[in-house]
Design a protein around this motif. Sequence first.
Motif, PDB file in Angstrom:
ATOM      1  N   ALA A   1       0.780  -1.192  -0.089  1.00 50.01           N
ATOM      2  CA  ALA A   1       0.060   0.216   0.013  1.00 50.01           C
ATOM      3  C   ALA A   1       0.875   1.167  -0.067  1.00 50.01           C
ATOM      4  CB  ALA A   1      -0.895  -0.013   1.193  1.00 50.01           C
ATOM      5  N   LEU A   2       2.207   1.201   0.445  1.00 52.24           N
ATOM      6  CA  LEU A   2       2.932   2.376   0.804  1.00 52.24           C
ATOM      7  C   LEU A   2       3.375   2.675  -0.741  1.00 52.24           C
ATOM      8  CD1 LEU A   2       4.948   1.662   3.788  1.00 52.24           C
ATOM      9  CD2 LEU A   2       2.856   3.083   3.593  1.00 52.24           C
TER      10      LEU A   2
ATOM     11  N   TRP B   1     -16.209   8.882   1.344  1.00 50.34           N
ATOM     12  CA  TRP B   1     -15.161   7.950   1.070  1.00 50.34           C
ATOM     13  C   TRP B   1     -14.082   8.635   1.994  1.00 50.34           C
ATOM     14  CZ3 TRP B   1     -15.372   3.277  -0.741  1.00 50.34           C
ATOM     15  CH2 TRP B   1     -16.243   3.055  -1.702  1.00 50.34           C
ATOM     16  N   LEU B   2     -13.400   7.749   2.538  1.00 52.41           N
ATOM     17  CA  LEU B   2     -12.109   8.625   2.976  1.00 52.41           C
ATOM     18  C   LEU B   2     -11.043   7.963   2.121  1.00 52.41           C
ATOM     19  CD1 LEU B   2     -11.478   7.566   6.680  1.00 52.41           C
ATOM     20  CD2 LEU B   2     -12.242   9.791   5.578  1.00 52.41           C
ATOM     21  N   MET B   3     -10.145   8.937   1.280  1.00 50.25           N
ATOM     22  CA  MET B   3      -9.544   8.618   0.117  1.00 50.25           C
ATOM     23  C   MET B   3      -7.913   8.705   0.524  1.00 50.25           C
ATOM     24  SD  MET B   3      -9.401   8.114  -3.180  1.00 50.25           S
ATOM     25  CE  MET B   3     -11.205   8.148  -3.468  1.00 50.25           C
ATOM     26  N   THR B   4      -7.218   7.855   0.212  1.00 55.61           N
ATOM     27  CA  THR B   4      -5.867   7.992   0.489  1.00 55.61           C
ATOM     28  C   THR B   4      -4.837   8.429  -0.856  1.00 55.61           C
ATOM     29  OG1 THR B   4      -5.432   5.569  -0.065  1.00 55.61           O
ATOM     30  CG2 THR B   4      -5.716   6.215   2.216  1.00 55.61           C
TER      31      THR B   4
ATOM     32  N   LEU C   1       6.708  11.752  -5.704  1.00 53.09           N
ATOM     33  CA  LEU C   1       5.468  11.527  -4.689  1.00 53.09           C
ATOM     34  C   LEU C   1       6.123  11.323  -3.182  1.00 53.09           C
ATOM     35  CD1 LEU C   1       3.077   9.108  -6.033  1.00 53.09           C
ATOM     36  CD2 LEU C   1       3.167  11.520  -6.304  1.00 53.09           C
ATOM     37  N   ASN C   2       5.663  12.244  -2.214  1.00 48.07           N
ATOM     38  CA  ASN C   2       6.019  12.096  -0.743  1.00 48.07           C
ATOM     39  C   ASN C   2       6.049  10.598  -0.452  1.00 48.07           C
ATOM     40  OD1 ASN C   2       6.741  14.644  -0.452  1.00 48.07           O
ATOM     41  ND2 ASN C   2       4.923  15.063   1.015  1.00 48.07           N
ATOM     42  N   ARG C   3       6.843  10.063   0.620  1.00 49.78           N
ATOM     43  CA  ARG C   3       6.718   8.810   1.101  1.00 49.78           C
ATOM     44  C   ARG C   3       5.393   8.636   2.006  1.00 49.78           C
ATOM     45  NH1 ARG C   3       7.936   5.986   5.790  1.00 49.78           N
ATOM     46  NH2 ARG C   3       8.427   3.660   5.527  1.00 49.78           N
ATOM     47  N   ASP C   4       5.118   9.841   2.688  1.00 50.52           N
ATOM     48  CA  ASP C   4       3.982   9.788   3.484  1.00 50.52           C
ATOM     49  C   ASP C   4       2.411   9.752   2.926  1.00 50.52           C
ATOM     50  OD1 ASP C   4       2.936   9.596   6.290  1.00 50.52           O
ATOM     51  OD2 ASP C   4       2.710  11.557   6.321  1.00 50.52           O
TER      52      ASP C   4
ATOM     53  N   THR D   1       0.717  12.719  13.877  1.00 48.13           N
ATOM     54  CA  THR D   1       2.129  12.570  13.745  1.00 48.13           C
ATOM     55  C   THR D   1       2.315  12.737  11.969  1.00 48.13           C
ATOM     56  OG1 THR D   1       2.584  10.388  14.249  1.00 48.13           O
ATOM     57  CG2 THR D   1       3.084  12.018  15.769  1.00 48.13           C
ATOM     58  N   THR D   2       2.322  11.170  11.501  1.00 50.02           N
ATOM     59  CA  THR D   2       2.403  11.200  10.045  1.00 50.02           C
ATOM     60  C   THR D   2       0.984  10.291   9.816  1.00 50.02           C
ATOM     61  OG1 THR D   2       3.334   8.992  10.351  1.00 50.02           O
ATOM     62  CG2 THR D   2       4.789  10.931  10.569  1.00 50.02           C
ATOM     63  N   GLY D   3       0.941  10.275   8.404  1.00 52.35           N
ATOM     64  CA  GLY D   3      -0.213   9.956   7.759  1.00 52.35           C
ATOM     65  C   GLY D   3      -0.132   8.238   7.871  1.00 52.35           C
ATOM     66  N   ILE D   4       1.295   7.728   7.903  1.00 49.62           N
ATOM     67  CA  ILE D   4       1.383   6.335   8.069  1.00 49.62           C
ATOM     68  C   ILE D   4       1.065   5.813   9.183  1.00 49.62           C
ATOM     69  CG2 ILE D   4       3.194   4.473   7.738  1.00 49.62           C
ATOM     70  CD1 ILE D   4       4.670   5.998   5.798  1.00 49.62           C
TER      71      ILE D   4
END
Length: 498
Positions: A134-135, A166-169, A179-182, A232-235
């Motif tokens: 997913a990352l 929806w919650l969209m990632t 693209l950012n890693r987060d 903190t982070t999205g991950i």
Amino acid sequence: MRNKSDRKSFIADFEQKLTNLFTLRLDPLKQNLQRGIPPFLLNEVLNLKPLSASIPTEFGGRGADPVEILSILETASYHSLPLSLMLGISGALFSEPLAKYGREDVKRKVFSQLMNNNRLGGLMITEPDFGTDALGMQTNYKKVEDTYHIQGTKHWAGLSGHADYWLMTARKQKDDLSLNRDIDFFLCDSSDPNQQVIAEEYYNNLGLYFIPYAKNRVDIHVPVNYKLEPKTTGIKLMQDLLHRSRMRFPGMALGFIKRMMDEAIAHTKERFIGGRPLTAFDQVQRRLAELQAWFTAASAFSKNAAEISGIQNDLEKQGLIANVHKTMLSEMMQKASQSLLTLVGAAGYRQDHLAGRSITDSRPFMIFEGSNDVIFNQIADSFVKGMERIKEMNLLNYIKTHPLTTKASDLFAKHINFNISSNLNQRKRVDLGELLGYIVTAQLTLELGESGFNKDLINNALSVFREKAASLVNSIHEASEAFCLEDYLPHSQWQESF
């Protein structure tokens, strides 16, 4: 949080109305053969306000009490696993993370719609080229004036083309287009033309017919206040979300397994072979005992989830126990449905029979949110790394010290008193992960027994877990190293011997 009597009354009313709905007003087996849930059925269920359980009281909900949430899922899955999953998606994968990380003004608007207008929410993470990974998702966003422009492709999101929210990632696009890693999360309101996710291709999913799945094209603009706010982070937000979701599995598993168990017991008492009921046969007793073991285990997992999975708790570091919840319960659900089909016989091998439907409906639980093979490997890795850290490679000695297994260590002592190699190959790590899953399950079962749960069910379950663990230990010690022959055709036709 509601008081105990209010919760019991709410669940009892929900149970009574579902029973009437599924036994008097429709044939659920025939309904389960239709693609998509009948609108009248969905409205009847949502009119009972089950989604209010996942919404905090300050927004008009019932308080997001894990006991109540799990009880609702259990009640629904006894009648219909797909229905329970729909409620689980809208609760665990939408309402609970929104309640924890959404903006106050947004939550007030959305939660009102969910409760008062029978709306549903879902989550989009998976992409065609990025399932378990997913990352690596490629759905991206950039800020355009007072909106975020999100583009990409998502698939296998339950309620595709059907959810109202929806919650969209997505990952932020940098100036150099990398693209950012987060990962970031955004609310998407399907009623807004600028936020409509297009279902381009609907999938003919093998089971769970009530739930639409599709490949979805994402090209939307959402307001800046629709972005969730991680601590903190999205991950870490995603880890907290997914770990809590896995701790909603016990509710769905418990009601489903109880239905398999009740149907199996009723059938084997009524079915006679040679003048004896099926319950008189030893192998039948073995299957029934296993069904009751899975029921007891799901009850133990439910107790554990109720204790630790409230939205006030941060679960990003609870990956190990969440992984055990997901893998062991989904394996038990599939085993339970297979046993019911075996006990029922040929009649169960029909799409409109509960046994046949249950096999295909429960099988995806072993796949979504990560394949069990992958997660069992992760469970083993977690333990092995801990053993290496303290330089203790004897499994029994380490199990005695680990907080998730110490109470159950003596039950498995004669089976697990051996050393683990740090270079154990992957196939054996998968077996080791499942073995460890049974030991953790046994500890949760012992703790359930301490709360006053039926002692005979506890003891029978522990006996089944030891038997399963012994078989896995033999597999770990087995020296077989079979591998795939890619060029298998030479000398592989049996007719050549004539």
